[in-house]
Structure formats: C-alpha cells, structure tokens
Design an enzyme around this catalytic site. Structure first.
Site, short mmCIF file in Angstrom:
data_model
loop_
_atom_site.label_atom_id
_atom_site.label_comp_id
_atom_site.label_asym_id
_atom_site.label_seq_id
_atom_site.Cartn_x
_atom_site.Cartn_y
_atom_site.Cartn_z
N TYR A 1 0.94 -1.33 -0.04
CA TYR A 1 -0.05 0.05 -0.01
C TYR A 1 0.77 1.32 0.04
O TYR A 1 0.41 2.31 0.20
CB TYR A 1 -1.04 -0.13 1.24
CG TYR A 1 -1.88 -0.94 0.91
CD1 TYR A 1 -1.84 -2.42 0.73
CD2 TYR A 1 -3.36 -0.46 1.21
CE1 TYR A 1 -2.76 -3.25 0.38
CE2 TYR A 1 -4.39 -1.48 1.26
CZ TYR A 1 -4.04 -2.88 0.84
OH TYR A 1 -5.25 -3.67 0.48
N LYS B 1 3.53 -14.62 4.83
CA LYS B 1 3.87 -15.58 3.54
C LYS B 1 5.49 -15.61 3.34
O LYS B 1 6.07 -15.24 2.31
CB LYS B 1 3.26 -15.00 2.25
CG LYS B 1 3.32 -15.91 1.14
CD LYS B 1 2.27 -16.87 1.06
CE LYS B 1 2.58 -17.98 -0.10
NZ LYS B 1 1.83 -19.22 0.07
N ASP C 1 -2.23 -18.18 3.35
CA ASP C 1 -3.22 -19.16 2.42
C ASP C 1 -3.99 -19.82 3.63
O ASP C 1 -5.27 -20.31 3.49
CB ASP C 1 -2.57 -19.74 1.33
CG ASP C 1 -1.11 -20.15 1.40
OD1 ASP C 1 -0.67 -19.84 2.35
OD2 ASP C 1 -0.88 -20.61 0.65
N ASP D 1 -6.11 -6.31 5.28
CA ASP D 1 -7.31 -6.14 4.55
C ASP D 1 -8.14 -7.06 3.97
O ASP D 1 -9.19 -7.03 4.14
CB ASP D 1 -6.76 -5.16 3.35
CG ASP D 1 -7.79 -4.19 2.60
OD1 ASP D 1 -9.09 -4.28 3.25
OD2 ASP D 1 -7.54 -3.58 1.80
#
Ligand code: NAD
Length: 336
Positions: free
Chosen positions: A123, A170, A203, A227
């Site tokens: 972002y 991740k 995930d 988000d």
C-alpha cells in the site's frame, strides 16, 4: 464538550454517519462535530479528494469519525483512506470482529481482533511502468513499522486479557520482507511470555478461518493480508455491515467501518448502520466516554436479540432509519 471531525464520505457514507451521530446524540454525549468532506464529494466541491486543511483539523482535534470513501479502480486519484492513514501516521488498524446475538450468520460465538499494519507494504503506492507491458509495484516492510504494530498487538492482547497472538505471513515465499515482519513479531513476542504466540501462512490462515475460526484470538498482519482477512472475518459474523475499525496513531485516531461506500445501495436508506454505530462505540471509548459506549452497545445488542429488526443485508426489510430509531428507542428506554 468533545470536538470530533466528521467526514460523511461517499456512497452510503452520509446515511450511516448520520445514523451514528443520531445514536451518539441520543446517548447524551456532548460532541461538537466539525464536518469536512473527502473523496468524491471533496473532489466535486474543492477539486481535490483530500483537502489539505482536513489533515490539519484532524491533527488539531485528534479524533475523527469517517464514513467510507470511494477510490476509483485502476485509474483516478490515489486512495484517500490510505493517504489519511499515512499522513497522520495512524499505524495500527484495529478491527474487532464479534458475533452479535440474533444476527443470522454462519458462525456463532466469534470473538477475534484483526490488527493490521496500516502504513506500508504494497500500500506504499510505489509502482511504475518499467517498459510497456511490465509494471513494478514495491512492497516496503520496515523493522520500525513491523515492531510498533507487533507491540500494539501484544499491548492490546495484554490490556484486554486476550490469550494468543497469531502472526499471519507468507515468509516461505517473501523470505526477506515477510521474514523481517516475523523477526520483529518474534522479538516482541519474547517480551510477552504470558501471551501465546503462533505463526501461520496466510493461505492456510484463510482456510483455518473458515474451518475453525474459534482457534484465533488476536491476528497480527501486514497491510494487504490484514485488509483481505478483515473481510473474511466480517463474513463469519454476518457481513461487512457489522464490523467497525479504528486507525490509531500516537497522537490521533480515526474511526470508520471495514466496509466501503457500497455504491450499489447508496441513497436508498437500506444500508446497515451497525458497523458505523460500532465504530462510534470504539471512538467513544477512545475519548473516555466508555459508559455511553457500553449503553449504545447494549441497545444495539437488544435490538438484534429481539430479532424483529434486520436490514436487507441480513435478510430483513428494515431501513437504515428504522434500525437507527430502534437503537435510539432502546437507549431512551434504558434511561427511564
Ligand atoms: P463495499 O464494502 O463498499 O461493498 C461490498 C459489499 O458489501 C456490497 O455488496 C455492499 O452492498 C455490501 N455492504 C457494504 N457495506 C454495507 C452496509 N453497511 N450495509 C449493507 N450492505 C453493505 O466494497 P466494494 O464494493 O469493494 O468497494 C466500494 C468502494 O468503497 C470502492 O471505491 C472502495 O475503494 C471503497 N472502500 C472504502 C473503504 C473505506 O473508506 N475505508 C473500505 C473499503 C472499500
């Protein structure tokens, strides 16, 4: 008398902020609202989506209540929401996700908190065309921002008697950036042995939230994962119409909903004002009006418990104003 900046926002923003202001008024909290525009409304009137004096007025008053703001997709002006968070250094995005009694949802007894780093990651908005057909977008992760959001998460867990923090990442793929985020979280976790610390790949975290959301307590995430996971979490308790959020910095705070401006239902008096009313509850606690905040929460819960008043997103037919009036009636009946 408190002074609070009020930004009605775009789409359903004016309808849901009006509902929240009415509920706060009915709870008897004296607030002088300083109304400002941002987003599409400001662009139309002032030619810019984020008027510079708005930042100044929020810095001065230290608190703002904001309706959702539309961001044009794949074109147009940069997100006003992201700009407000970055310019005011509102580094912690705090989103409590709780089941409400009587709300038709797929899960019950959900009580978790999403804590999202709010100022960097993808972002940062740093992207450019390298050559036609190739675009580069930079993911920025810093030790400073990762450490302060981890501190925020653990301090929050300790203050609220929560037992567990799960850092979602991740780092198997983004070994350096998400690796740094985890390294900072681990360092802060080591200073809080009383709180369990876990890590989960993003995930898997998405699937675990759907299969067994009760295993989570406080979720600690970078900006983008935070988000996305916020919306999954909102889905567990009945949808976006129900979940509030706070953007907190060291010197000011801005309260809003997780949901956006929902242009498809704007101006029809059918939006669910619950998320914005709950955002006001967070705001009232922040400004030291905890007692009024609790009364609003109780009135809201009793409207849902009675099971007679549901807006369209929850399968009912109540309008925004009917629902708001029911909450206000609940507040008034508590006072007599
Ligand atoms: P959205 O949250 O506006 O809507 C998603 C879905 O949820 C829609 O079906 C909508 O009708 C429904 N919904 C949302 N809030 C509701 C409510 N209070 N009551 C009943 N139904 C509700 O997300 P979107 O459609 O992806 O985004 C629309 C715009 O909002 C975009 O411009 C986006 O950038 C912006 N946005 C702003 C914020 C913010 O201001 N903080 C947050 C998210 C999205």
């Amino acid at each position: 008398m408190h002074k609070v900046v009020l930004i009605a926002g775009d789409g359903i923003g004016p309808e849901v902020t009006q509902a929240a202001v009415a509920v706060i008024g009915a709870a008897g909290v004296a607030i002088e609202w300083e109304s400002y525009q941002a987003g599409e409304a400001a662009l139309k009137e002032h030619g810019v989506p984020l008027p510079p004096d708005l930042l100044e007025v929020i810095r001065r008053n230290r608190v703002a209540l904001k309706g959702p703001i539309t961001t044009p997709i794949a074109e147009g002006f940069q997100s006003v929401n992201v700009a407000l968070r970055k310019e005011l250094d509102l580094y912690a995005n705090f989103r409590p996700v709780r089941s409400l009694p009587g709300v038709p949802a797929r899960y019950s007894d959900i009580d978790l908190v999403v804590i999202r780093e709010n100022t960097e990651d993808l972002y940062s908005g740093i992207e450019h065309v390298v050559v036609p057909g190739v675009v580069e977008s930079l993911k920025i992760i810093t030790e400073r921002a990762s450490t302060r959001i981890a501190r925020f998460a653990f301090s929050h867990a300790r203050a609220e008697g929560r037992r567990k923090v799960t850092a979602v990442h991740k780092a198997n793929i983004m070994k350096l950036s998400d690796g740094l985020f985890l390294e900072c979280a681990r360092r802060v976790a080591a200073q809080h042995p009383e709180i369990e610390y876990h890590e989960m790949i993003v995930d898997n975290a998405c699937m675990q939230l759907v299969l067994n959301p009760w295993q989570f307590d406080v979720l600690l995430l970078e900006n983008l994962y935070g988000d996305i996971i916020s919306d999954i979490a909102a889905g567990l308790v009945g949808g976006l119409g129900l979940v509030p959020g706070a953007n907190i910095g060291d010197s000011c705070a801005l309260f809003e909903t997780v949901h956006g401006s929902a242009p498809g239902i704007a101006g029809k008096n059918i939006a669910n004002p619950t998320a914005m009313i709950l955002a006001s509850v967070l705001m009232l606690k922040y400004i030291g009006e905890g007692e009024a905040a609790s009364r609003i929460e109780r009135a809201l819960k009793s409207v849902y418990s009675e099971g007679k008043m549901l807006t369209r997103d929850l399968g009912g037919s109540a309008t925004t104003s009917e629902f708001t009036r029911a909450v206000i009636a609940g507040l008034k009946s508590e006072r007599v």
